[in-house]
Design a protein around this motif. Structure first.
Motif, PDB file in Angstrom:
ATOM      1  N   MET A  43       0.831  -1.135  -0.124  1.00  0.00           N
ATOM      2  CA  MET A  43      -0.094   0.213  -0.033  1.00  0.00           C
ATOM      3  C   MET A  43       0.717   1.447  -0.087  1.00  0.00           C
ATOM      4  SD  MET A  43      -3.052   0.934  -0.222  1.00  0.00           S
ATOM      5  CE  MET A  43      -4.560   1.733   0.563  1.00  0.00           C
ATOM      6  N   GLY A  44       2.168   1.142   0.478  1.00  0.00           N
ATOM      7  CA  GLY A  44       2.997   2.270   0.802  1.00  0.00           C
ATOM      8  C   GLY A  44       3.430   2.640  -0.656  1.00  0.00           C
ATOM      9  N   ILE A  45       3.715   1.993  -1.335  1.00  0.00           N
ATOM     10  CA  ILE A  45       4.207   2.273  -2.766  1.00  0.00           C
ATOM     11  C   ILE A  45       3.220   2.821  -3.643  1.00  0.00           C
ATOM     12  CG2 ILE A  45       3.886  -0.139  -4.123  1.00  0.00           C
ATOM     13  CD1 ILE A  45       6.981   2.211  -4.335  1.00  0.00           C
ATOM     14  N   LEU A  46       2.004   2.497  -3.417  1.00  0.00           N
ATOM     15  CA  LEU A  46       0.744   3.048  -4.250  1.00  0.00           C
ATOM     16  C   LEU A  46       0.683   4.761  -3.754  1.00  0.00           C
ATOM     17  CD1 LEU A  46      -1.960   0.464  -4.365  1.00  0.00           C
ATOM     18  CD2 LEU A  46      -0.453   1.233  -6.183  1.00  0.00           C
ATOM     19  N   ILE A  47       0.938   4.925  -2.290  1.00  0.00           N
ATOM     20  CA  ILE A  47       0.740   6.219  -1.940  1.00  0.00           C
ATOM     21  C   ILE A  47       1.884   7.157  -2.490  1.00  0.00           C
ATOM     22  CG2 ILE A  47       0.632   7.814   0.335  1.00  0.00           C
ATOM     23  CD1 ILE A  47      -1.959   6.151  -0.254  1.00  0.00           C
ATOM     24  N   PHE A  71       0.155  13.269   4.400  1.00  0.00           N
ATOM     25  CA  PHE A  71       0.045  13.403   3.033  1.00  0.00           C
ATOM     26  C   PHE A  71       0.004  14.738   2.283  1.00  0.00           C
ATOM     27  CE2 PHE A  71      -2.958  13.091  -0.736  1.00  0.00           C
ATOM     28  CZ  PHE A  71      -2.271  12.045  -1.329  1.00  0.00           C
ATOM     29  N   VAL A  72      -0.576  15.632   2.952  1.00  0.00           N
ATOM     30  CA  VAL A  72      -0.605  16.841   2.267  1.00  0.00           C
ATOM     31  C   VAL A  72       0.687  17.531   2.508  1.00  0.00           C
ATOM     32  CG1 VAL A  72      -1.707  19.158   2.474  1.00  0.00           C
ATOM     33  CG2 VAL A  72      -3.156  17.441   2.911  1.00  0.00           C
ATOM     34  N   GLY A  73       1.454  17.520   3.462  1.00  0.00           N
ATOM     35  CA  GLY A  73       2.772  17.849   3.684  1.00  0.00           C
ATOM     36  C   GLY A  73       3.748  17.308   2.767  1.00  0.00           C
ATOM     37  N   SER A  74       3.722  16.159   2.482  1.00  0.00           N
ATOM     38  CA  SER A  74       4.360  15.476   1.753  1.00  0.00           C
ATOM     39  C   SER A  74       3.964  15.970  -0.147  1.00  0.00           C
ATOM     40  CB  SER A  74       4.300  13.942   1.224  1.00  0.00           C
ATOM     41  OG  SER A  74       4.522  13.163   2.625  1.00  0.00           O
ATOM     42  N   ILE A  75       2.802  16.300  -0.348  1.00  0.00           N
ATOM     43  CA  ILE A  75       2.437  16.742  -1.501  1.00  0.00           C
ATOM     44  C   ILE A  75       3.202  18.250  -1.774  1.00  0.00           C
ATOM     45  CG2 ILE A  75       0.590  17.641  -3.083  1.00  0.00           C
ATOM     46  CD1 ILE A  75      -1.064  15.204  -2.250  1.00  0.00           C
ATOM     47  N   ILE A  76       2.996  18.989  -0.636  1.00  0.00           N
ATOM     48  CA  ILE A  76       3.638  20.371  -0.943  1.00  0.00           C
ATOM     49  C   ILE A  76       5.186  20.286  -1.130  1.00  0.00           C
ATOM     50  CG2 ILE A  76       4.123  22.375   0.583  1.00  0.00           C
ATOM     51  CD1 ILE A  76       1.280  22.033   1.680  1.00  0.00           C
ATOM     52  N   THR A  77       5.861  19.365  -0.108  1.00  0.00           N
ATOM     53  CA  THR A  77       7.225  19.168  -0.296  1.00  0.00           C
ATOM     54  C   THR A  77       7.630  18.767  -1.698  1.00  0.00           C
ATOM     55  OG1 THR A  77       7.414  18.674   2.032  1.00  0.00           O
ATOM     56  CG2 THR A  77       9.486  18.083   0.647  1.00  0.00           C
TER      57      THR A  77
END
Length: 78
Positions: free
Chosen positions: A1-5, A56-62
């Motif tokens: 599941m982690g790789i899909l995220i 999740f949102v922080g990762s997208i922003i980064t």
């Protein structure tokens, strides 16, 4: 599941960066690659600045900020 995220974050970040910098994305594979490389660049930059982003949102922003910086640098080289 982690790789899909991981791939989903890369796709979203690459698409956002492509939209910000040139008005459209780079296709699914291009967006994923750009987002993953952008995540590395953004993570290094945030570490140097002492900024912490999580979730999740922080990762997208980064990843998006890193990808925008990457695209800007490539534009300067061209």
């Amino acid at each position: 599941m982690g790789i899909l995220i991981f791939l989903l974050i890369g796709a979203i970040a690459g698409w956002l960066a492509g939209t910000i910098m040139k008005g459209r994305g780079f296709g699914l594979v291009g967006n994923i690659v750009l987002g993953i490389v952008g995540a590395v660049v953004g993570g290094l930059l945030f570490d140097l600045l002492g900024v912490r982003s999580g979730g999740f949102v922080g990762s997208i922003i980064t990843a998006t900020l890193g990808a925008v910086i990457l695209l800007y640098g490539a534009r300067l080289l061209r």
